[in-house]
Scaffold this active site. Structure first.
Site, PDB file in Angstrom:
ATOM      1  N   GLN A  61       0.793  -1.284   0.015  1.00  0.00           N
ATOM      2  CA  GLN A  61       0.103   0.133  -0.126  1.00  0.00           C
ATOM      3  C   GLN A  61       0.875   1.191  -0.158  1.00  0.00           C
ATOM      4  OE1 GLN A  61      -1.766   1.172   3.793  1.00  0.00           O
ATOM      5  NE2 GLN A  61      -3.886   0.917   2.774  1.00  0.00           N
ATOM      6  N   GLY A  62       0.698   2.036  -0.877  1.00  0.00           N
ATOM      7  CA  GLY A  62       1.664   3.318  -1.219  1.00  0.00           C
ATOM      8  C   GLY A  62       0.889   4.660  -1.000  1.00  0.00           C
ATOM      9  N   SER A 108       1.857   6.651   2.456  1.00  0.00           N
ATOM     10  CA  SER A 108       2.692   7.392   3.162  1.00  0.00           C
ATOM     11  C   SER A 108       3.752   7.971   2.177  1.00  0.00           C
ATOM     12  CB  SER A 108       3.062   6.951   4.335  1.00  0.00           C
ATOM     13  OG  SER A 108       2.057   6.367   5.269  1.00  0.00           O
ATOM     14  N   SER A 113       4.348  -1.662   4.057  1.00  0.00           N
ATOM     15  CA  SER A 113       4.124  -2.971   4.610  1.00  0.00           C
ATOM     16  C   SER A 113       4.386  -3.928   3.411  1.00  0.00           C
ATOM     17  CB  SER A 113       2.866  -3.088   5.453  1.00  0.00           C
ATOM     18  OG  SER A 113       2.712  -2.135   6.288  1.00  0.00           O
ATOM     19  N   GLU A 123     -10.427  -1.121   5.463  1.00  0.00           N
ATOM     20  CA  GLU A 123      -9.140  -1.396   6.411  1.00  0.00           C
ATOM     21  C   GLU A 123      -9.663  -1.176   7.858  1.00  0.00           C
ATOM     22  OE1 GLU A 123      -5.775   1.577   5.815  1.00  0.00           O
ATOM     23  OE2 GLU A 123      -4.287  -0.197   6.526  1.00  0.00           O
ATOM     24  N   ASN A 157      -4.718   7.066  15.684  1.00  0.00           N
ATOM     25  CA  ASN A 157      -5.889   7.219  16.455  1.00  0.00           C
ATOM     26  C   ASN A 157      -6.302   8.559  16.829  1.00  0.00           C
ATOM     27  OD1 ASN A 157      -6.077   4.351  16.144  1.00  0.00           O
ATOM     28  ND2 ASN A 157      -6.168   4.177  18.660  1.00  0.00           N
TER      29      ASN A 157
HETATM   30  C1  FAD Z   1       2.985  -1.036  11.365  1.00  0.00           C
HETATM   31  C2  FAD Z   1       2.746   0.073  10.316  1.00  0.00           C
HETATM   32  C3  FAD Z   1       2.577  -0.328   9.237  1.00  0.00           C
HETATM   33  C4  FAD Z   1       2.250   0.661   8.389  1.00  0.00           C
HETATM   34  N1  FAD Z   1       1.905   0.323   6.861  1.00  0.00           N
HETATM   35  C5  FAD Z   1       1.756   1.295   5.709  1.00  0.00           C
HETATM   36  C6  FAD Z   1       1.677   0.882   4.765  1.00  0.00           C
HETATM   37  O1  FAD Z   1       1.547  -0.150   4.164  1.00  0.00           O
HETATM   38  N2  FAD Z   1       1.636   1.981   3.646  1.00  0.00           N
HETATM   39  C7  FAD Z   1       1.706   3.351   4.037  1.00  0.00           C
HETATM   40  O2  FAD Z   1       1.355   4.185   3.080  1.00  0.00           O
HETATM   41  N3  FAD Z   1       1.744   3.633   5.353  1.00  0.00           N
HETATM   42  C8  FAD Z   1       2.191   2.694   6.167  1.00  0.00           C
HETATM   43  N4  FAD Z   1       2.288   3.001   7.532  1.00  0.00           N
HETATM   44  C9  FAD Z   1       2.394   4.355   7.656  1.00  0.00           C
HETATM   45  C10 FAD Z   1       1.274   5.053   8.617  1.00  0.00           C
HETATM   46  O3  FAD Z   1       0.127   5.291   7.825  1.00  0.00           O
HETATM   47  C11 FAD Z   1       1.692   6.400   9.160  1.00  0.00           C
HETATM   48  O4  FAD Z   1       2.844   6.260  10.194  1.00  0.00           O
HETATM   49  C12 FAD Z   1       0.647   7.065   9.699  1.00  0.00           C
HETATM   50  O5  FAD Z   1      -0.398   7.536   8.974  1.00  0.00           O
HETATM   51  C13 FAD Z   1       0.923   8.447  10.596  1.00  0.00           C
HETATM   52  O6  FAD Z   1       1.909   9.383   9.700  1.00  0.00           O
HETATM   53  P1  FAD Z   1       3.262   9.631  10.160  1.00  0.00           P
HETATM   54  O7  FAD Z   1       4.096   8.341  10.538  1.00  0.00           O
HETATM   55  O8  FAD Z   1       3.817  10.418   9.206  1.00  0.00           O
HETATM   56  O9  FAD Z   1       3.090  10.680  11.424  1.00  0.00           O
HETATM   57  P2  FAD Z   1       2.710  11.996  11.516  1.00  0.00           P
HETATM   58  O10 FAD Z   1       1.709  12.369  10.572  1.00  0.00           O
HETATM   59  O11 FAD Z   1       4.183  12.916  11.645  1.00  0.00           O
HETATM   60  O12 FAD Z   1       2.265  12.279  12.952  1.00  0.00           O
HETATM   61  C14 FAD Z   1       2.863  12.248  14.200  1.00  0.00           C
HETATM   62  C15 FAD Z   1       1.923  12.465  15.467  1.00  0.00           C
HETATM   63  O13 FAD Z   1       1.350  13.601  15.393  1.00  0.00           O
HETATM   64  C16 FAD Z   1      -0.168  13.277  15.453  1.00  0.00           C
HETATM   65  N5  FAD Z   1      -0.850  14.114  14.601  1.00  0.00           N
HETATM   66  C17 FAD Z   1      -0.596  14.550  13.442  1.00  0.00           C
HETATM   67  N6  FAD Z   1      -1.590  15.366  12.862  1.00  0.00           N
HETATM   68  C18 FAD Z   1      -2.478  15.547  13.656  1.00  0.00           C
HETATM   69  C19 FAD Z   1      -3.723  16.381  13.694  1.00  0.00           C
HETATM   70  N7  FAD Z   1      -4.192  17.064  12.658  1.00  0.00           N
HETATM   71  N8  FAD Z   1      -4.469  16.038  14.900  1.00  0.00           N
HETATM   72  C20 FAD Z   1      -4.090  15.371  15.923  1.00  0.00           C
HETATM   73  N9  FAD Z   1      -2.814  14.816  15.998  1.00  0.00           N
HETATM   74  C21 FAD Z   1      -2.219  14.647  14.741  1.00  0.00           C
HETATM   75  C22 FAD Z   1      -0.107  11.780  14.990  1.00  0.00           C
HETATM   76  O14 FAD Z   1      -1.656  11.315  15.698  1.00  0.00           O
HETATM   77  C23 FAD Z   1       0.792  11.092  15.388  1.00  0.00           C
HETATM   78  O15 FAD Z   1       1.038  10.854  16.732  1.00  0.00           O
HETATM   79  C24 FAD Z   1       2.450   2.011   8.533  1.00  0.00           C
HETATM   80  C25 FAD Z   1       2.794   2.397   9.832  1.00  0.00           C
HETATM   81  C26 FAD Z   1       2.881   1.536  10.863  1.00  0.00           C
HETATM   82  C27 FAD Z   1       3.415   1.712  12.467  1.00  0.00           C
END
Ligand code: FAD
Length: 386
Positions: free
Chosen positions: A125-126, A128, A160, A243, A369
């Site tokens: 899944q792409g 991020s 992933s 999902e 969450n």
């Molecule tokens: C086990 C695992 C599998 C994954 N698999 C995939 C995958 O297959 N494909 C893919 O594309 N991605 C994948 N991801 C990535 C995942 O979707 C992102 O980690 C997630 O969406 C959060 O983005 P970020 O890591 O950039 O954190 P950020 O967006 O930088 O967030 C950092 C923190 O700030 C908080 N935050 C950010 N914006 C807000 C807001 N507006 N209000 C309140 N709080 C906020 C977040 O909740 C978090 O706690 C995976 C992640 C994990 C851990």
């Protein structure tokens, strides 16, 4: 309301149980985040598919058996009861598959669903990108139309299974002058396309659970567009609904963990504080509540309903439940809970520590969450954005 299974559903359960008892590998397979484990899981998927069990709710011509979603829940219960291997192609069968079913052309369904069911083609899944996680509308990777192709440039990350997968589905900016949710399209990309570089990311445990994917003038046929050009956000939200709201985490997974937790507590009850007993009961009730809620969702879908913003409630519930169950297990085990599998005295500690570490990521993947709480506030409760 009728909470009893029909005779047909009971017969279906018996058939699934018999097949799984005869075929589930006796020993656990190596992790699918290793090359050998990935191959072993694909072999298992091929066997499931040959038996007609890979994705039971799909029509037979796409590799399913034309079951309904209630039967799918029954199958999932039997799958976890049998201790069968994790689904290596979960991004395909549980997320992209239902999306293709909703948005794909007949040609796309015929092309993509059968090799997905057999896991000859495993999907990553792409969504991020380095600067687009929670704020997915900030996606910058472009897919610009050039004749019969899209030319893709940019980078995805945290995919992933991306280290070993064959294909990636993702959101790309097809209108370079657009911003936010507009001008994005949902495109299917073979990962062996010239100009695509897959770089595995190792987890702390050394396994290659993720990949970052780089695109340098990668040319993908325009026919790989799913849904309308520029309206990919809507397609992606359907995928995210499956999902968070139904398929990625079926209730059977948590009922299975709850059963194991009860067994763990019984084996260690003499050494446990009384409060732990209440936490075990809470976990068991949580798994049952999630099951009933999912049956309700499925009944609604069978009557023509759609998965909507309430998927965010679901996602918070299952991810917090999973974490609470693993935390409780580790407290029951005390110091022994920190032993790695294979340590000399780790005979009765199971894989709780491994499960706990993965459960920690539940509140992050599939949309954090915090973001789900924002969705609930705005779209279910109607609260203002600020
Ligand atoms: C086990 C695992 C599998 C994954 N698999 C995939 C995958 O297959 N494909 C893919 O594309 N991605 C994948 N991801 C990535 C995942 O979707 C992102 O980690 C997630 O969406 C959060 O983005 P970020 O890591 O950039 O954190 P950020 O967006 O930088 O967030 C950092 C923190 O700030 C908080 N935050 C950010 N914006 C807000 C807001 N507006 N209000 C309140 N709080 C906020 C977040 O909740 C978090 O706690 C995976 C992640 C994990 C851990």
């Amino acid at each position: 309301m009728d909470l009893a299974y029909t005779p047909e559903q009971q017969a279906f359960r018996a058939e699934a149980r018999a097949w799984l008892e005869a075929h589930v590998p006796k020993e656990p397979l190596a992790s699918f985040d290793t090359a050998a484990g990935f191959a072993a899981h694909c072999e298992w998927e091929a066997k499931l598919n040959a038996g007609g069990w890979a994705m039971v709710p799909w029509p037979t011509e796409y590799g399913g058996r034309g079951a309904d979603l209630l039967e799918w829940l029954v199958f999932e219960e039997e799958y976890y009861r049998a201790g069968a291997p994790g689904r290596v192609n979960q991004n395909g069968i549980f997320l992209l598959g239902p999306t293709i079913m909703e948005y794909g052309t007949p040609e796309q369904k015929a092309r993509y669903l059968p090799p997905m069911a057999s896991s000859e083609e495993v999907w990553a899944q792409g969504w991020s990108e380095p600067n687009a996680g929670s704020d997915m509308a900030a996606i910058q990777t472009t897919a610009i139309r050039d004749g019969d192709h899209y030319v893709i440039n940019g980078q995805k990350t945290w995919a992933s299974r991306g280290a070993f997968a064959h294909w990636l589905f993702g959101l790309f900016r097809t209108d370079p002058d657009s911003d936010r949710h507009r001008g994005l399209s949902f495109v299917l990309v073979p990962l062996d396309t010239p100009g695509v570089t897959v770089r595995p990311i190792e987890k702390l445990n050394g396994k290659q659970a993720f990949a970052e994917v780089f695109f340098d003038d990668a040319r993908v046929p325009a026919a790989n567009l799913l849904g309308e050009e520029g309206r990919g956000w809507n397609v992606a939200m359907a995928t995210a609904g499956f999902e968070r709201g139904l398929m990625l985490r079926s209730p059977a997974r948590f009922q299975s963990t709850a059963r194991k937790l009860v067994e763990l507590y019984r084996a260690n009850a003499a050494d446990c504080e009384p409060a732990l007993r209440d936490r075990v009961l809470d976990a068991w009730r949580g798994a049952e509540a999630y099951t009933l809620e999912t049956y309700r969702t499925v009944s609604r879908l069978l009557e023509g309903g759609k998965i909507g913003a309430e998927a965010s409630l679901n996602k918070i519930f299952w991810s917090e439940l999973d974490l609470a169950m693993h935390e409780t297990a580790l407290e029951i085990l005390g110091d022994r809970g920190e032993l790695l599998a294979g340590a000399p005295s780790a005979t009765d500690v199971g894989d709780w520590l491994d499960g706990y570490v993965f459960a920690l990521s539940g509140p992050i993947y599939a949309g954090t969450n915090e973001i789900q709480r924002n969705v609930i506030a705005e779209r279910i409760l109607g609260l203002p954005r600020r």
